[in-house]
Design an enzyme around this catalytic site. Structure first.
Site, short mmCIF file in Angstrom:
data_model
loop_
_atom_site.label_atom_id
_atom_site.label_comp_id
_atom_site.label_asym_id
_atom_site.label_seq_id
_atom_site.Cartn_x
_atom_site.Cartn_y
_atom_site.Cartn_z
N ASP A 1 15.07 68.52 -14.35
CA ASP A 1 16.42 68.07 -14.73
C ASP A 1 16.84 66.87 -13.89
O ASP A 1 16.44 66.74 -12.73
CB ASP A 1 17.40 69.24 -14.54
CG ASP A 1 18.70 69.02 -15.30
OD1 ASP A 1 18.75 68.14 -16.19
OD2 ASP A 1 19.67 69.74 -14.99
N GLY A 2 17.67 66.02 -14.50
CA GLY A 2 18.27 64.92 -13.75
C GLY A 2 17.80 63.53 -14.15
O GLY A 2 18.17 62.54 -13.50
N GLY B 1 18.75 61.74 -16.71
CA GLY B 1 19.90 60.94 -17.16
C GLY B 1 20.69 60.42 -15.97
O GLY B 1 21.05 59.23 -15.91
N ARG C 1 19.66 56.27 -20.47
CA ARG C 1 19.04 57.57 -20.18
C ARG C 1 17.54 57.58 -20.48
O ARG C 1 16.76 58.21 -19.78
CB ARG C 1 19.74 58.67 -21.00
CG ARG C 1 21.20 58.87 -20.59
CD ARG C 1 21.87 59.92 -21.49
NE ARG C 1 21.19 61.20 -21.42
CZ ARG C 1 21.38 62.11 -20.46
NH1 ARG C 1 22.27 61.90 -19.51
NH2 ARG C 1 20.71 63.24 -20.47
N HIS D 1 14.08 59.11 -18.65
CA HIS D 1 13.08 60.00 -19.25
C HIS D 1 11.67 59.41 -19.06
O HIS D 1 10.71 60.13 -18.80
CB HIS D 1 13.37 60.23 -20.73
CG HIS D 1 14.65 60.99 -20.96
ND1 HIS D 1 14.99 62.10 -20.23
CD2 HIS D 1 15.67 60.80 -21.84
CE1 HIS D 1 16.17 62.56 -20.66
NE2 HIS D 1 16.60 61.78 -21.63
N SER E 1 14.58 71.65 -24.74
CA SER E 1 15.07 73.00 -25.03
C SER E 1 15.61 73.09 -26.45
O SER E 1 15.94 72.07 -27.07
CB SER E 1 16.18 73.38 -24.03
OG SER E 1 17.40 72.75 -24.37
N ASN F 1 18.67 71.24 -26.67
CA ASN F 1 18.68 69.77 -26.52
C ASN F 1 18.83 69.04 -27.85
O ASN F 1 19.08 67.82 -27.88
CB ASN F 1 17.42 69.28 -25.78
CG ASN F 1 17.41 69.60 -24.29
OD1 ASN F 1 16.36 69.81 -23.70
ND2 ASN F 1 18.58 69.64 -23.66
#
Ligand code: IPE
Ligand code: IPE
Ligand code: MG
Length: 239
Positions: free
Chosen positions: A19-20, A22, A32, A36, A64, A67
């Site tokens: 995670d993180g 963005g 963003r 990625h 997910s 998402n």
């Protein structure tokens, strides 16, 4: 034995909520999608580090079931990254003896992506040096419901003798041991629907680092933290 702590146990199976991306991009005034793309480099580094640190199974949460609620362009960018990762890395992973599995819901994925998943899984199915599992279009509740449906079909609707071990065989992770360690980056303290069944007795390590900055040193810190924990499984402290 682990390079991190020669006396401590190395987790066999590590699962990571990456995670993180963005926030990493936003802090650099970049879109963003840039975060990625950097995140994929951190994936390569994590796979390499896991092998070097003696981990046998690595499961990465990459998309997910929730998402899908992101803007369509971001969803497409995340799907494109999976395609590019496979195009750029599959030959090398296969040559290194890595078995790749894609965990998650197949419904809702395009024919082209389903074919790609099939190619990746069949090509690497005889490999056993290391297992890399990519949770893509994955949600823990969704997986449990799909497993319940599979069990009902396989057992003709009679689930009266179903055990926990039996049920585990209908999950996407049937062939894998439960994760010993779940890492989440980016300073969030939640599970976000990841491996709900399998993480029943996992140790959790939450780290402030944003995923694109995750490297071998960070991985070693997480493993050292794991090694310092006393896993009691509901029993009493040992020794
Ligand atoms: C990556 O980080 C996780 C994925 C869903 C691919 P995010 O995209 O969630 O980044 P943040 O949490 O917004 O910083
Ligand atoms: C979890 O991260 C999903 C993945 C890492 C793929 P999210 O960024 O989607 O989770 P929330 O929204 O913060 O719970
Ligand atoms: Mg996030």
């Amino acid at each position: 034995m682990s390079e991190t702590d020669p006396s401590g146990p190395t987790p066999q199976h590590v699962a990571i909520i990456m995670d993180g991306n963005g926030r990493w991009a936003a802090s650099r005034d970049r879109p963003r999608a840039f975060g990625h793309r950097k995140g994929v480099e951190a994936v390569r580094e994590a796979v390499r580090a896991a092998g070097e640190l003696g981990v046998r199974h690595l499961t990465l949460f990459s998309f997910s079931t929730e998402n899908w609620s992101r803007p369509a362009a971001e969803v497409e960018a995340l799907f494109e990254l999976l395609r590019r990762f496979v195009a750029a890395d599959l030959d090398r992973l296969h040559a290194e003896g890595v078995r790749v599995r894609i965990l998650g819901r197949r419904e809702g994925l395009s024919e082209e992506l389903l074919k790609l998943i099939e190619t990746v899984e069949t090509r690497t199915e005889a490999n056993d040096a290391f297992s890399l599992n990519i949770a893509f279009n994955y949600g823990g509740r969704d997986e449990i419901v799909r497993a319940a449906r599979r069990a009902a079909v396989a057992l003709d609707g009679d689930l009266s003798a179903l055990t926990e071990a039996d049920f585990g065989q209908y999950l996407d992770t049937a062939a894998l041991p439960d994760p010993d360690l779940v890492i989440r980056t980016s300073g969030e303290y939640r599970i976000s629907n990841f491996l709900l069944w399998q993480a029943a007795y996992a140790e959790f390590v939450f780290m402030d680092i944003l995923w694109p900055d995750f490297d071998k040193a960070a991985f070693q810190r997480a493993i050292a933290e794991f090694a310092s924990r006393d896993r009691r499984y509901g029993g009493v402290r040992h020794g």
